[in-house]
Motif scaffolding. Structure first.
Motif, PDB file in Angstrom:
ATOM      1  N   VAL A  35       0.889  -1.260   0.000  1.00  0.00           N
ATOM      2  CA  VAL A  35       0.040   0.177   0.034  1.00  0.00           C
ATOM      3  C   VAL A  35       0.697   1.150  -0.083  1.00  0.00           C
ATOM      4  CG1 VAL A  35      -1.712   1.412   1.026  1.00  0.00           C
ATOM      5  CG2 VAL A  35      -1.902  -1.128   1.214  1.00  0.00           C
ATOM      6  N   LYS A  36       1.940   0.963   0.972  1.00  0.00           N
ATOM      7  CA  LYS A  36       2.717   2.465   0.808  1.00  0.00           C
ATOM      8  C   LYS A  36       3.480   2.981  -0.292  1.00  0.00           C
ATOM      9  CE  LYS A  36       6.721   4.339   3.463  1.00  0.00           C
ATOM     10  NZ  LYS A  36       7.628   4.298   4.461  1.00  0.00           N
ATOM     11  N   THR A  37       3.959   1.894  -1.207  1.00  0.00           N
ATOM     12  CA  THR A  37       4.581   2.249  -2.452  1.00  0.00           C
ATOM     13  C   THR A  37       3.206   2.631  -3.540  1.00  0.00           C
ATOM     14  OG1 THR A  37       6.330   0.680  -2.105  1.00  0.00           O
ATOM     15  CG2 THR A  37       6.013   1.260  -4.582  1.00  0.00           C
ATOM     16  N   TRP A 157      -7.355   6.778 -10.504  1.00  0.00           N
ATOM     17  CA  TRP A 157      -6.070   6.006 -10.688  1.00  0.00           C
ATOM     18  C   TRP A 157      -5.594   5.750  -9.151  1.00  0.00           C
ATOM     19  CZ3 TRP A 157      -0.810   4.606 -10.223  1.00  0.00           C
ATOM     20  CH2 TRP A 157      -0.469   3.912 -11.173  1.00  0.00           C
ATOM     21  N   LEU A 158      -5.671   6.506  -8.497  1.00  0.00           N
ATOM     22  CA  LEU A 158      -4.860   6.196  -7.221  1.00  0.00           C
ATOM     23  C   LEU A 158      -5.798   5.386  -6.365  1.00  0.00           C
ATOM     24  CD1 LEU A 158      -3.343   7.068  -4.663  1.00  0.00           C
ATOM     25  CD2 LEU A 158      -4.798   9.362  -4.158  1.00  0.00           C
ATOM     26  N   LEU A 159      -7.234   5.522  -6.385  1.00  0.00           N
ATOM     27  CA  LEU A 159      -8.132   4.727  -5.614  1.00  0.00           C
ATOM     28  C   LEU A 159      -7.810   3.189  -6.257  1.00  0.00           C
ATOM     29  CD1 LEU A 159     -11.368   6.596  -5.522  1.00  0.00           C
ATOM     30  CD2 LEU A 159      -9.677   5.995  -3.672  1.00  0.00           C
ATOM     31  N   ALA A 160      -7.607   2.883  -7.534  1.00  0.00           N
ATOM     32  CA  ALA A 160      -7.514   1.711  -8.079  1.00  0.00           C
ATOM     33  C   ALA A 160      -6.453   1.097  -7.588  1.00  0.00           C
ATOM     34  CB  ALA A 160      -7.725   1.948  -9.605  1.00  0.00           C
ATOM     35  N   ILE A 161      -5.208   1.705  -7.606  1.00  0.00           N
ATOM     36  CA  ILE A 161      -3.833   1.083  -7.309  1.00  0.00           C
ATOM     37  C   ILE A 161      -3.658   0.726  -5.804  1.00  0.00           C
ATOM     38  CG2 ILE A 161      -2.520   3.138  -7.324  1.00  0.00           C
ATOM     39  CD1 ILE A 161      -0.171   1.529  -8.629  1.00  0.00           C
ATOM     40  N   VAL A 162      -4.125   1.733  -5.012  1.00  0.00           N
ATOM     41  CA  VAL A 162      -4.167   1.566  -3.619  1.00  0.00           C
ATOM     42  C   VAL A 162      -5.188   0.346  -3.274  1.00  0.00           C
ATOM     43  CG1 VAL A 162      -4.842   2.286  -1.360  1.00  0.00           C
ATOM     44  CG2 VAL A 162      -3.474   3.723  -2.964  1.00  0.00           C
ATOM     45  N   GLY A 163      -6.452   0.340  -3.764  1.00  0.00           N
ATOM     46  CA  GLY A 163      -7.236  -0.810  -3.388  1.00  0.00           C
ATOM     47  C   GLY A 163      -6.590  -2.289  -3.860  1.00  0.00           C
ATOM     48  N   LEU A 164      -6.003  -2.205  -5.157  1.00  0.00           N
ATOM     49  CA  LEU A 164      -5.306  -3.539  -5.428  1.00  0.00           C
ATOM     50  C   LEU A 164      -4.318  -4.041  -4.544  1.00  0.00           C
ATOM     51  CD1 LEU A 164      -5.262  -5.958  -7.527  1.00  0.00           C
ATOM     52  CD2 LEU A 164      -3.491  -4.305  -8.738  1.00  0.00           C
ATOM     53  N   ALA A 165      -3.706  -2.633  -4.216  1.00  0.00           N
ATOM     54  CA  ALA A 165      -2.312  -3.214  -3.287  1.00  0.00           C
ATOM     55  C   ALA A 165      -2.887  -3.798  -1.807  1.00  0.00           C
ATOM     56  CB  ALA A 165      -1.492  -1.894  -3.060  1.00  0.00           C
ATOM     57  N   ALA A 166      -3.863  -3.077  -1.416  1.00  0.00           N
ATOM     58  CA  ALA A 166      -4.532  -3.593  -0.006  1.00  0.00           C
ATOM     59  C   ALA A 166      -4.808  -4.884  -0.066  1.00  0.00           C
ATOM     60  CB  ALA A 166      -5.375  -2.781   0.517  1.00  0.00           C
ATOM     61  N   ARG A 168      -3.918  -7.181  -2.243  1.00  0.00           N
ATOM     62  CA  ARG A 168      -2.732  -8.197  -2.369  1.00  0.00           C
ATOM     63  C   ARG A 168      -1.868  -8.333  -1.148  1.00  0.00           C
ATOM     64  NH1 ARG A 168       0.733  -6.593  -7.949  1.00  0.00           N
ATOM     65  NH2 ARG A 168       1.465  -8.665  -7.666  1.00  0.00           N
ATOM     66  N   GLU A 169      -1.943  -7.303  -0.387  1.00  0.00           N
ATOM     67  CA  GLU A 169      -1.022  -7.639   0.870  1.00  0.00           C
ATOM     68  C   GLU A 169      -1.782  -8.453   1.781  1.00  0.00           C
ATOM     69  OE1 GLU A 169      -0.546  -4.024   3.146  1.00  0.00           O
ATOM     70  OE2 GLU A 169       1.054  -3.327   1.971  1.00  0.00           O
ATOM     71  N   LYS A 170      -3.031  -8.644   1.592  1.00  0.00           N
ATOM     72  CA  LYS A 170      -4.185  -9.541   2.537  1.00  0.00           C
ATOM     73  C   LYS A 170      -3.727 -10.965   1.773  1.00  0.00           C
ATOM     74  CE  LYS A 170      -6.192  -6.942   5.396  1.00  0.00           C
ATOM     75  NZ  LYS A 170      -5.931  -6.890   6.832  1.00  0.00           N
ATOM     76  N   LEU A 171      -3.757 -11.115   0.426  1.00  0.00           N
ATOM     77  CA  LEU A 171      -3.485 -12.302  -0.004  1.00  0.00           C
ATOM     78  C   LEU A 171      -2.196 -12.997   0.382  1.00  0.00           C
ATOM     79  CD1 LEU A 171      -4.350 -11.554  -3.773  1.00  0.00           C
ATOM     80  CD2 LEU A 171      -5.802 -13.024  -2.390  1.00  0.00           C
ATOM     81  N   GLY A 172      -1.360 -12.250   0.911  1.00  0.00           N
ATOM     82  CA  GLY A 172      -0.179 -13.055   1.483  1.00  0.00           C
ATOM     83  C   GLY A 172      -0.470 -13.875   2.305  1.00  0.00           C
ATOM     84  N   TYR A 173      -1.618 -13.712   3.017  1.00  0.00           N
ATOM     85  CA  TYR A 173      -2.196 -14.748   4.318  1.00  0.00           C
ATOM     86  C   TYR A 173      -3.080 -15.681   3.811  1.00  0.00           C
ATOM     87  CZ  TYR A 173      -0.359 -10.809   6.958  1.00  0.00           C
ATOM     88  OH  TYR A 173       0.857  -9.872   7.349  1.00  0.00           O
ATOM     89  N   SER A 174      -3.437 -15.714   2.475  1.00  0.00           N
ATOM     90  CA  SER A 174      -4.268 -16.443   1.888  1.00  0.00           C
ATOM     91  C   SER A 174      -3.574 -17.916   1.226  1.00  0.00           C
ATOM     92  CB  SER A 174      -5.175 -15.647   0.827  1.00  0.00           C
ATOM     93  OG  SER A 174      -5.826 -14.651   1.402  1.00  0.00           O
ATOM     94  N   ILE A 188      -7.401 -11.679 -11.890  1.00  0.00           N
ATOM     95  CA  ILE A 188      -8.494 -11.855 -11.502  1.00  0.00           C
ATOM     96  C   ILE A 188      -9.011 -10.973 -10.674  1.00  0.00           C
ATOM     97  CG2 ILE A 188      -9.843 -13.542 -10.225  1.00  0.00           C
ATOM     98  CD1 ILE A 188      -8.002 -15.795 -11.135  1.00  0.00           C
ATOM     99  N   ILE A 189      -8.398 -10.401  -9.768  1.00  0.00           N
ATOM    100  CA  ILE A 189      -8.893  -9.405  -8.874  1.00  0.00           C
ATOM    101  C   ILE A 189      -9.173  -8.078  -9.547  1.00  0.00           C
ATOM    102  CG2 ILE A 189      -8.131  -7.984  -6.906  1.00  0.00           C
ATOM    103  CD1 ILE A 189      -6.540 -10.211  -5.855  1.00  0.00           C
ATOM    104  N   THR A 190      -8.127  -7.726 -10.440  1.00  0.00           N
ATOM    105  CA  THR A 190      -8.431  -6.363 -11.223  1.00  0.00           C
ATOM    106  C   THR A 190      -9.574  -6.470 -12.092  1.00  0.00           C
ATOM    107  OG1 THR A 190      -6.091  -6.307 -11.426  1.00  0.00           O
ATOM    108  CG2 THR A 190      -7.313  -5.104 -13.109  1.00  0.00           C
ATOM    109  N   GLY A 191     -10.073  -7.897 -12.860  1.00  0.00           N
ATOM    110  CA  GLY A 191     -11.246  -8.070 -13.233  1.00  0.00           C
ATOM    111  C   GLY A 191     -12.307  -7.909 -12.533  1.00  0.00           C
TER     112      GLY A 191
END
Length: 205
Positions: A35-37, A157-166, A168-174, A188-191
Motif C-alpha cells: 500500500v505504501k508504494t 487511478w490512485l483509488l484503483a492502485i491502492v485498492g489493489l495493493a491492499a 494483494r497484501e491480504k493475499l499474502g495470508y491466503s 482476476i482481482i483487477t477484473g
C-alpha cells in the motif's frame, strides 16, 4: 458548480483510467504489491494530471488550435499549430516528470528506491497522456473544469492502485493455488474490481 461536480465524480468512478480505459496498467500491476508504494505512485500520478492537464488545456486553446493565436493580431488568425500538439503535450509531461523525480529524490529517497524505474517511466505513463488527450477530446468549457478532470482522473487511478495493493497484501495470508500466484490472481482481482466499478456507470450525473 454542477458541471465541476459532475466532471469530478465521472472521472473518478465512471470513466476510471484503469477500469474503463485500461490505461497505466504496467505500473498499476507492477507497483501494487504494498500500500505504501502504491500510495506514493498514485499521488505522483495525481500530481502529474492536476498540473499537466490544465497547462496543456491552455496551450491547446490559446496556442495550438486553428485561430488560437488570434489574440496576437489579425495576421495570426489563420495559424494552425495543432499538428504539433502531441509533441507539446509530451514535452510538458516529460518536464513535470523531471520535476517530480527531483522532488522525490530530495525529500522522499525511500519512495524513490521503492518505485525504482517506474518513477522516470511516469513521463510516458499512458494514463497521464490519456488524461491530456481526453481533455482535448472533451473540449471543456474552461481551465477550471479541465483541472477538476485531471484531479478526478488522478484520484481514480490512485483509488484503483491502492485498492489493489491492499487486497494483494491480504493475499499474502491466503491460500492461493500455486498456478494463480503472482500476476494470475492479480489479473482476476483487477477484473473483479473493474466489474465492481461498472456499477457506477448507471449514475445519473
Amino acid at each position: 458548480m454542477q458541471e465541476i461536480l459532475s466532471t469530478l465524480v465521472s472521472s473518478v468512478f465512471v470513466e476510471n483510467m484503469v477500469f474503463a480505459y485500461y490505461l497505466g496498467m504496467c505500473s498499476y500491476l507492477a507497483v501494487s504489491k504494498n500500500v505504501k508504494t502504491a500510495l506514493g505512485l498514485g499521488l505522483a500520478v495525481t500530481f502529474f494530471l492536476v498540473f499537466t492537464v490544465p497547462i496543456n488545456f491552455l496551450l491547446d486553446n490559446y496556442v495550438l488550435k486553428e485561430g488560437a493565436l488570434s489574440w496576437l493580431g489579425e495576421g495570426f488568425a489563420n495559424v494552425d499549430l495543432s499538428f504539433i500538439s502531441l509533441i507539446i503535450f509530451i514535452t510538458v509531461i516529460a518536464s513535470f516528470g523531471q520535476l517530480v523525480e527531483m522532488i522525490i529524490e530530495q525529500f522522499m529517497p525511500s519512495l524513490q528506491a521503492a518505485l525504482g524505474i517506474f518513477l522516470p517511466l511516469l513521463c510516458i505513463n499512458c494514463a497521464i497522456l490519456g488524461g491530456v488527450l481526453f481533455m482535448q477530446q472533451k473540449a471543456f468549457a474552461n481551465v477550471g473544469v479541465a483541472t477538476v478532470y485531471g484531479l478526478g482522473s488522478g484520484i481514480g487511478w490512485l483509488l484503483a492502485i491502492v485498492g489493489l495493493a491492499a487486497i494483494r497484501e491480504k493475499l499474502g495470508y491466503s491460500d492461493v493455488p500455486k498456478p494463480l500466484k503472482g500476476l494470475g490472481i492479480t489479473f482476476i482481482i483487477t477484473g473483479l474490481m473493474g466489474m465492481a466499478f461498472m456499477c457506477f456507470s448507471g449514475l445519473k450525473i
